[in-house]
Write a protein that holds these residues in place. Structure first.
Motif, mmCIF file in Angstrom:
data_model
loop_
_atom_site.group_PDB
_atom_site.id
_atom_site.type_symbol
_atom_site.label_atom_id
_atom_site.label_comp_id
_atom_site.label_asym_id
_atom_site.label_seq_id
_atom_site.Cartn_x
_atom_site.Cartn_y
_atom_site.Cartn_z
ATOM 1 N N GLY A 79 1.093 -1.329 -0.352
ATOM 2 C CA GLY A 79 -0.347 0.048 0.084
ATOM 3 C C GLY A 79 1.383 0.865 0.239
ATOM 4 N N MET A 80 1.767 1.067 0.803
ATOM 5 C CA MET A 80 2.598 2.955 0.505
ATOM 6 C C MET A 80 3.149 2.619 -0.826
ATOM 7 S SD MET A 80 5.020 2.061 4.543
ATOM 8 C CE MET A 80 5.273 0.890 5.059
ATOM 9 N N VAL A 81 3.884 1.334 -1.100
ATOM 10 C CA VAL A 81 4.610 1.729 -2.447
ATOM 11 C C VAL A 81 3.769 2.547 -3.632
ATOM 12 C CG1 VAL A 81 5.344 0.270 -4.199
ATOM 13 C CG2 VAL A 81 6.356 -0.477 -1.965
ATOM 14 N N ALA A 82 2.179 2.018 -3.289
ATOM 15 C CA ALA A 82 1.172 2.217 -4.005
ATOM 16 C C ALA A 82 1.293 4.076 -4.107
ATOM 17 C CB ALA A 82 -0.519 1.679 -4.552
ATOM 18 N N GLY A 83 1.268 4.169 -2.937
ATOM 19 C CA GLY A 83 0.630 5.686 -1.935
ATOM 20 C C GLY A 83 1.848 6.124 -3.104
ATOM 21 N N ALA A 84 3.193 5.654 -2.596
ATOM 22 C CA ALA A 84 4.149 6.748 -3.518
ATOM 23 C C ALA A 84 4.298 6.748 -4.889
ATOM 24 C CB ALA A 84 5.852 5.210 -3.251
ATOM 25 N N GLY A 85 3.787 5.349 -5.335
ATOM 26 C CA GLY A 85 3.093 5.897 -7.160
ATOM 27 C C GLY A 85 2.738 6.648 -7.552
ATOM 28 N N ALA A 86 1.388 7.147 -6.393
ATOM 29 C CA ALA A 86 0.475 8.141 -6.693
ATOM 30 C C ALA A 86 0.908 9.764 -6.603
ATOM 31 C CB ALA A 86 -1.253 7.587 -6.023
ATOM 32 N N LEU A 87 1.781 9.440 -5.522
ATOM 33 C CA LEU A 87 2.389 10.790 -5.529
ATOM 34 C C LEU A 87 3.151 10.940 -6.695
ATOM 35 C CD1 LEU A 87 3.299 10.676 -1.586
ATOM 36 C CD2 LEU A 87 1.474 11.980 -2.444
ATOM 37 N N LEU A 88 4.130 10.121 -7.106
ATOM 38 C CA LEU A 88 5.217 10.301 -7.950
ATOM 39 C C LEU A 88 4.314 10.881 -9.413
ATOM 40 C CD1 LEU A 88 8.016 7.650 -8.004
ATOM 41 C CD2 LEU A 88 7.384 10.167 -7.464
ATOM 42 N N LEU A 89 3.100 9.872 -9.470
ATOM 43 C CA LEU A 89 1.858 10.573 -10.768
ATOM 44 C C LEU A 89 1.706 11.491 -10.411
ATOM 45 C CD1 LEU A 89 0.287 9.633 -13.052
ATOM 46 C CD2 LEU A 89 -1.470 8.754 -12.092
ATOM 47 N N VAL A 90 2.060 12.406 -8.943
ATOM 48 C CA VAL A 90 0.639 13.932 -9.045
ATOM 49 C C VAL A 90 2.081 14.563 -9.105
ATOM 50 C CG1 VAL A 90 0.399 15.681 -6.997
ATOM 51 C CG2 VAL A 90 -1.199 12.727 -7.507
ATOM 52 N N SER A 91 3.114 13.816 -9.295
ATOM 53 C CA SER A 91 3.930 15.328 -9.381
ATOM 54 C C SER A 91 4.284 15.020 -11.060
ATOM 55 C CB SER A 91 5.070 14.674 -8.526
ATOM 56 O OG SER A 91 6.158 13.942 -9.330
ATOM 57 N N VAL A 92 4.151 14.311 -11.291
ATOM 58 C CA VAL A 92 4.499 14.658 -13.082
ATOM 59 C C VAL A 92 3.251 15.408 -13.423
ATOM 60 C CG1 VAL A 92 4.382 12.827 -15.211
ATOM 61 C CG2 VAL A 92 5.800 12.498 -13.259
#
Length: 148
Positions: A79-92
């Protein structure tokens, strides 16, 4: 193999965070204190150089996190990895919609052709960049915590 992917991802994202943190809190403040037009010219040059490298870095980071999330879906911390992915998508998305348009203008500016409101545009870019740095730092923290 998953462990190698996790470590590689954390290193790639961590170095990206370090570069962006340095731009926000070290490099740009130094450039802003330079005399005359030096700071604006330095920002334009940095925009050209980092503008060529950072898109690849952001997308590569996002891809690595996505691969980790899929490969380690049943592991603790998924879940933390998925959350990190979501945050990186937001940054892009932030980069493409908010920062890149200003950077594309800034990297072409010279003292002779820059607009009258160039300082306000730079300050706007800086504000967006601070938010982006916070987002990618949060993603990095989630990745590091997921690995524990």
């Amino acid at each position: 193999m998953l462990t190698m992917l996790e470590v590689l991802t954390i290193v790639v994202v961590g170095v990206m965070v370090g570069v962006e943190f340095c731009v926000a809190f070290v490099l740009n403040p130094i450039l802003d204190r330079l005399p005359g037009d030096s700071g604006q010219l330095g920002r334009a040059d940095g925009g050209r150089m980092l503008g060529a490298v950072m898109p690849v870095w952001y997308i590569s980071s996002l891809v690595l996190v996505a691969i980790w999330a899929v490969a380690g879906w049943h592991d603790d911390g998924a879940g933390m990895v998925a959350g990190a992915g979501a945050l990186l998508l937001v940054s892009v998305i932030m980069s493409v919609l908010l920062l890149v348009p200003i950077n594309n203008l800034n990297k072409t500016w010279t003292p002779e052709n820059r607009p009258a409101d160039w300082k306000q545009q730079i300050k706007r870019w800086d504000r967006f960049h601070y938010v982006r740095v916070a987002v990618i730092v949060a993603a990095f923290v989630l990745l590091a915590a997921a690995r524990m």
